[in-house]
Design a protein around this motif. Structure first.
Motif, PDB file in Angstrom:
ATOM      1  N   TRP A 113       0.814  -1.213   0.000  1.00  0.00           N
ATOM      2  CA  TRP A 113       0.000   0.000   0.000  1.00  0.00           C
ATOM      3  C   TRP A 113       0.847   1.263   0.000  1.00  0.00           C
ATOM      4  O   TRP A 113       0.342   2.336  -0.288  1.00  0.00           O
ATOM      5  N   TRP A 197      -7.578  -5.786  -1.663  1.00  0.00           N
ATOM      6  CA  TRP A 197      -6.601  -5.227  -2.614  1.00  0.00           C
ATOM      7  C   TRP A 197      -7.287  -4.286  -3.596  1.00  0.00           C
ATOM      8  O   TRP A 197      -6.740  -3.255  -3.984  1.00  0.00           O
ATOM      9  N   GLY A 198      -8.499  -4.628  -3.995  1.00  0.00           N
ATOM     10  CA  GLY A 198      -9.189  -3.804  -4.982  1.00  0.00           C
ATOM     11  C   GLY A 198     -10.069  -2.736  -4.373  1.00  0.00           C
ATOM     12  O   GLY A 198     -10.617  -1.906  -5.086  1.00  0.00           O
ATOM     13  N   GLY A 199     -10.223  -2.748  -3.044  1.00  0.00           N
ATOM     14  CA  GLY A 199     -11.211  -1.876  -2.417  1.00  0.00           C
ATOM     15  C   GLY A 199     -10.639  -0.589  -1.881  1.00  0.00           C
ATOM     16  O   GLY A 199      -9.454  -0.295  -2.055  1.00  0.00           O
ATOM     17  N   SER A 264       7.342 -14.167  -4.297  1.00  0.00           N
ATOM     18  CA  SER A 264       6.771 -12.862  -4.626  1.00  0.00           C
ATOM     19  C   SER A 264       5.989 -13.036  -5.919  1.00  0.00           C
ATOM     20  O   SER A 264       6.570 -13.353  -6.959  1.00  0.00           O
ATOM     21  N   VAL A 265       4.674 -12.864  -5.842  1.00  0.00           N
ATOM     22  CA  VAL A 265       3.805 -13.200  -6.980  1.00  0.00           C
ATOM     23  C   VAL A 265       2.763 -12.103  -7.167  1.00  0.00           C
ATOM     24  O   VAL A 265       2.548 -11.290  -6.267  1.00  0.00           O
ATOM     25  N   PRO A 266       2.095 -12.052  -8.320  1.00  0.00           N
ATOM     26  CA  PRO A 266       0.996 -11.097  -8.458  1.00  0.00           C
ATOM     27  C   PRO A 266      -0.032 -11.376  -7.355  1.00  0.00           C
ATOM     28  O   PRO A 266      -0.307 -12.550  -7.057  1.00  0.00           O
ATOM     29  N   PRO A 267      -0.603 -10.331  -6.750  1.00  0.00           N
ATOM     30  CA  PRO A 267      -1.451 -10.542  -5.580  1.00  0.00           C
ATOM     31  C   PRO A 267      -2.571 -11.555  -5.831  1.00  0.00           C
ATOM     32  O   PRO A 267      -2.873 -12.361  -4.956  1.00  0.00           O
ATOM     33  N   ALA A 268      -3.188 -11.511  -7.015  1.00  0.00           N
ATOM     34  CA  ALA A 268      -4.331 -12.375  -7.280  1.00  0.00           C
ATOM     35  C   ALA A 268      -3.922 -13.734  -7.858  1.00  0.00           C
ATOM     36  O   ALA A 268      -4.785 -14.492  -8.311  1.00  0.00           O
ATOM     37  N   ALA A 269      -2.636 -14.050  -7.841  1.00  0.00           N
ATOM     38  CA  ALA A 269      -2.192 -15.342  -8.370  1.00  0.00           C
ATOM     39  C   ALA A 269      -2.918 -16.472  -7.635  1.00  0.00           C
ATOM     40  O   ALA A 269      -3.164 -16.370  -6.436  1.00  0.00           O
ATOM     41  N   TRP A 282       0.819  -9.309   2.324  1.00  0.00           N
ATOM     42  CA  TRP A 282       0.757  -8.388   1.196  1.00  0.00           C
ATOM     43  C   TRP A 282      -0.458  -8.654   0.293  1.00  0.00           C
ATOM     44  O   TRP A 282      -0.344  -8.637  -0.929  1.00  0.00           O
ATOM     45  N   ALA A 285       0.452 -11.072  -2.278  1.00  0.00           N
ATOM     46  CA  ALA A 285       1.614 -10.869  -3.149  1.00  0.00           C
ATOM     47  C   ALA A 285       2.914 -11.413  -2.554  1.00  0.00           C
ATOM     48  O   ALA A 285       3.886 -11.607  -3.279  1.00  0.00           O
ATOM     49  N   GLY A 306       3.813 -15.988 -12.658  1.00  0.00           N
ATOM     50  CA  GLY A 306       4.307 -14.633 -12.929  1.00  0.00           C
ATOM     51  C   GLY A 306       5.132 -14.041 -11.806  1.00  0.00           C
ATOM     52  O   GLY A 306       5.279 -12.818 -11.727  1.00  0.00           O
ATOM     53  N   GLY A 307       5.673 -14.890 -10.940  1.00  0.00           N
ATOM     54  CA  GLY A 307       6.458 -14.360  -9.827  1.00  0.00           C
ATOM     55  C   GLY A 307       7.858 -14.936  -9.773  1.00  0.00           C
ATOM     56  O   GLY A 307       8.363 -15.464 -10.773  1.00  0.00           O
ATOM     57  N   HIS A 308       8.495 -14.837  -8.612  1.00  0.00           N
ATOM     58  CA  HIS A 308       9.837 -15.382  -8.439  1.00  0.00           C
ATOM     59  C   HIS A 308       9.988 -15.861  -7.008  1.00  0.00           C
ATOM     60  O   HIS A 308       9.192 -15.492  -6.131  1.00  0.00           O
TER      61      HIS A 308
END
Lengths: 355, 501
Positions: A113, A197-199, A264-269, A282, A285, A306-308
């Motif tokens: 954030w 995350w979206g709110g 560490s990945v996209p939050p919505a993974a 996170w 994420a 899409g992460g590492h």
């Protein structure tokens, strides 16, 4: 430097002498993050003599501080003025220094954030491998003169030079902070984190340990109160040390033995299918995994969404700890390293074998 | 061809014009006809960007439609050793996209598709030619928007925003472009495509993603950008306060920040700017005021109400006799109208104006404006000041008449003095417009030779043949030596106590 600066001059001499011999140096602040990265090597080069807050005027929202200054001391000074480092850096030990914090580039629960270390770094003075004291960035928030060579210092683990002084952007401590606890199963927790995350609620941290989703809200009291009503669940006392314990990996969840991976990945993974225990921060994420799985399998699973993946703690440190880089990208890394450290003396191999 | 050219180049042969002709012939062999501009009258359309004081007709213009075409063009240009200048919408204010008569101008205008909006991760994946505002428009159905909003956002491209690390009026709370981009795909001068960053919140290795921001097209050509989107705030309030003196306005700004409030926007205008704006858009600004302060607050309705009350009280406490509050969109737009039209408004009262872009520590504002007023008298050129007060980014608008002999040069000398002043008080020569060709000399003031050497070395690390936008953003050490400019060390000029301005 315009005035004599004995600690800096001593460092410069050590660096020049080591460069002469092409002898590796291990840059050490408080040593609190020696566990992180590949195995340290080289003669220790301590930065702890470089101490002090150089400039701090609260209404300017920045602080300039010498790299060896204890992080705890800086945070106490800021707290006295109602300010903080918004990326909530972990200390991982009582001796953590400001320079080590920037070099490690690690951020705490608030990161999604408010941004990472690099988002709050405004400038650095750094001693390079030729003994030059270089100043990049400055003390203002908007500055696009020259390449932003200060930002890559965050997370470079000292492989680009010795941080001497850093300037950091500051944030006010929120007027009100509260925590809710919601017992949820993993699927429910994932969709709840997605909504957060979206709110628009003033969320500043989430932690899911497999059974309970903890959510921290912070800001103006009425906004926090509305967020609490909408979230439901139970209130934790305002004195809770949950977030500090999470940041410092002192929660019981982190005390179990075994290698600890950070994904560490996209939050919505989607949920990642690997054996082991998951702890999720996170808003999805940052996912901690305590698992005996093979490094290749963990990395493959992280990359697939899409992460590492980083072998954060407790694993073998002779191989790669950080996610391997694409060869063309690695070449660029090597060239950038050579700009600052042509003899390869600074923390060689700490980040990657080839750096 | 790509792999052949990757490492070794043939020895350079021919004049620059011959090499350009060879590149033109090669590109004509495979680029669609409309993607290659060679006619002199059409080339002229690209002779400048948003800084028309500098003009050069490019030797050749290519308008690729895909990342693969960009890669192939770069590989070919390298083979023929032809410099490549990337260009987005051409709205830049520092001449960063100024063409080279012996070079290829690479327009990214046709790479203009929004590839994906991902509401779950709050990201948008777009091509570099997409307009800044178009991203927010595409994200709006999901209740999301892209925060950085440079004043040219209707026209400027997101690729150009990355190249210049563009700002806007909401930087204090939401950051610059660098803080809002999570990933890039870029083409190296060899024609390889690299991915930097990701949709995760960080990426392994050095933060090259950050390094590419503000690199002015000199390290690589960006062909895809993934930006972070934010939930649109539920509620917004704007306050306008008038002050009798500039120091009082500056103190009010410091008090708001000191109270722990982070406004979404915090702007200041001085009297000449207020008058020009009021004449133009009749926003109802108090034309007698020495300065006005505009404060925008956003968040949940509860948070905005609480903050608006505190801000209004602080503004009054610091001497503002007049504080206006706007909550609904029409009222808010009216309060913003004067500020948002300040540049064209100044354009109406003067044949030409020169927009400066220094950043200063906020607490030095009053003395910097006093010094600018003194310089204004010395040079005989009026100045109007518009100030992103929250983040210290100052835009003095120097009024001049290019039709008068030597006046442009005088305006430029005046501008350079202002930038020196910004560095002397601990600031910087450019907050959001970039260096381009415009501020090359001022770079000699801000950076020491060792730092400039580093910049050149970083350039070589990314672009060993020196073909991407050569000569921009970083002056040669030779140029600085010839200029004899004084590097300002530690924000202190030698003998800073002497009145040298």
């Amino acid at each position: 430097m315009p005035c004599a600066d004995p600690p800096l001059e001593a460092l410069r001499e050590r660096v020049l002498e080591a460069a002469d011999r092409a002898a590796p140096l291990e840059i050490v602040g408080g040593g609190s993050k020696r566990f992180y990265g590949r195995e340290p090597q080289g003669e220790p080069l301590s930065t702890v003599a470089l101490t002090g807050i150089v400039r701090y005027q609260p209404s300017e929202l920045f602080v300039t501080v010498r790299a060896g200054t204890p992080l705890a001391q800086l945070e106490a000074t800021l707290a006295a003025e109602g300010q903080m480092l918004a990326f909530e850096p972990p200390h991982f030990g009582p001796g953590a220094t400001v320079g080590g914090m920037v070099a490690a580039g690690l951020a705490g629960p608030r990161r999604p954030w408010t941004g990472a270390v690099r988002d709050h770094l405004l400038g650095v003075r750094v001693l390079d491998g030729s003994g030059r004291l270089l100043h990049f960035g400055g003390e203002v928030m908007k500055n696009v003169a020259g390449y932003d060579l200060f930002r890559p210092m965050a997370g470079a683990l000292g492989t680009l030079g010795v941080l001497v002084e850093v300037t950091l952007k500051l944030s006010p401590v929120p007027a009100c902070t509260r925590t809710r606890a919601l017992p949820l199963n993993p699927d429910e927790a994932r969709s709840a984190m997605g909504r957060l995350w979206g709110g628009a609620e003033p969320v500043t941290a989430t932690w899911y340990d497999g059974e309970t989703l903890y959510v921290r809200l912070a800001g103006e009291e009425p906004a926090v109160a509305r967020g609490e009503r909408r979230l439901g669940g139970e209130a934790l006392p305002e004195t809770t040390t949950l977030w500090r314990d999470l940041r410092e990996h002192r929660l019981p969840w982190f005390r179990e033995p075994g290698p600890l991976w950070r994904l560490s990945v996209p939050p919505a993974a989607p949920a990642i299918r690997l054996p082991g225990d998951w702890g999720v921060e996170w808003a999805g994420a940052q996912r901690w995994l305590r698992s005996p799985a093979e490094a290749g399998a963990v990395r493959h699973a992280a990359a697939a969404v899409g992460g590492h993946a980083t072998l954060f703690r407790g694993g073998a440190r002779k191989g790669e700890v950080f996610h391997p880089l694409d060869p063309a990208l690695l070449t660029l890394h090597q060239r950038l390293k050579a700009v600052f450290d042509p003899k390869g003396i600074f923390n060689p191999g700490r980040l990657y074998t080839q750096l | 061809m790509l792999t052949d050219t990757k490492d070794k180049l043939p020895p350079s042969t021919g004049t620059p014009a011959e090499r350009l002709a060879a590149l033109r012939d090669e590109l004509a062999g495979w680029l669609p006809g409309e993607a290659l501009v060679t006619r002199p009258e059409t080339l002229r359309a690209y002779e400048c960007d948003g800084l028309p004081a500098y003009r050069r007709v490019p030797g050749l213009v290519a308008l690729p439609s895909t990342a693969e075409e960009v890669a192939r063009i770069l590989a070919a240009a390298r083979w023929h050793r032809v410099p490549v200048i990337a260009r987005g919408a051409g709205t830049g204010l520092s001449g960063g996209a100024l063409p080279d008569p012996d070079g290829l101008l690479l327009s990214l205008a046709r790479l203009n598709r929004i590839l994906e909006i991902d509401p779950d991760n709050r990201t948008a994946r777009v091509q570099p030619g997409v307009r800044n505002l178009a991203i927010s428009e595409a994200a709006a159905p999901h209740g999301l928007y892209y925060a950085p909003d440079p004043s040219s956002q209707i026209a400027c491209s997101i690729g150009g925003n990355v190249a210049e690390n563009a700002g806007g009026v909401h930087c204090l709370k939401y950051g610059l472009t660098v803080n809002n981009v999570v990933g890039l795909r870029m083409v190296t001068p060899c024609g390889e495509i690299l991915t930097l960053g990701s949709e995760a919140l960080d990426a392994p290795g050095y933060d090259l993603l950050a390094l590419l921001h503000g690199s002015e097209g000199m390290l690589g050509v960006i062909v895809e950008i993934t930006v972070r989107l934010l939930p649109r705030p539920e509620s917004v309030a704007v306050l306008l306060a008038a002050f009798d003196t500039i120091p009082a306005a500056a103190e009010a700004v410091a008090a708001i920040i000191g109270a722990g409030i982070v406004p979404a926007g915090l702007e200041m205008m001085d009297n000449p700017a207020i008058r020009a704006a009021e004449d133009f858009v009749h926003a109802g600004y108090p034309v007698e005021a020495a300065a006005i302060v505009l404060v925008e607050l956003d968040g949940t309705p509860e948070a905005v109400d609480a903050a608006a009350e505190r801000v209004a009280a602080l503004l009054r406490e610091h001497g503002s006799a007049q504080v206006r509050l706007a909550r609904d969109p029409d009222q808010r737009a009216r309060l913003w109208a004067g500020r948002k039209s300040a540049f064209p408004a100044v354009g109406r009262i003067s044949p030409d104006y020169y927009c400066m872009d220094g950043t200063i520590p906020r607490h030095r504002l009053a003395e910097v404006l006093a010094e600018i007023a003194r310089l204004s008298k010395d040079f005989g050129l009026p100045v109007a000041n518009v100030f992103h007060a929250g983040d210290g980014n100052l835009h003095p608008l120097i009024l001049y008449d290019a039709a008068r002999d030597g006046e442009l040069e005088k305006a430029e000398r005046f501008g350079a003095r202002i930038l020196e002043l910004c560095v002397a008080v601990g600031g910087t020569i450019t907050g959001e417009h970039g260096v381009g060709v415009e501020k090359l000399d001022s770079m000699c003031v801000q950076f020491a030779p060792a730092e400039l050497e580093c910049f050149h070395a970083v350039k070589r690390a990314f672009d060993p043949d020196g073909l991407l936008n050569p000569g921009k953003a970083v002056p040669t050490l030779h140029r600085c030596a010839e200029l004899g400019a004084m590097h300002v060390h530690d924000g202190r000029l030698p003998h800073a106590d002497l009145p040298r301005f």
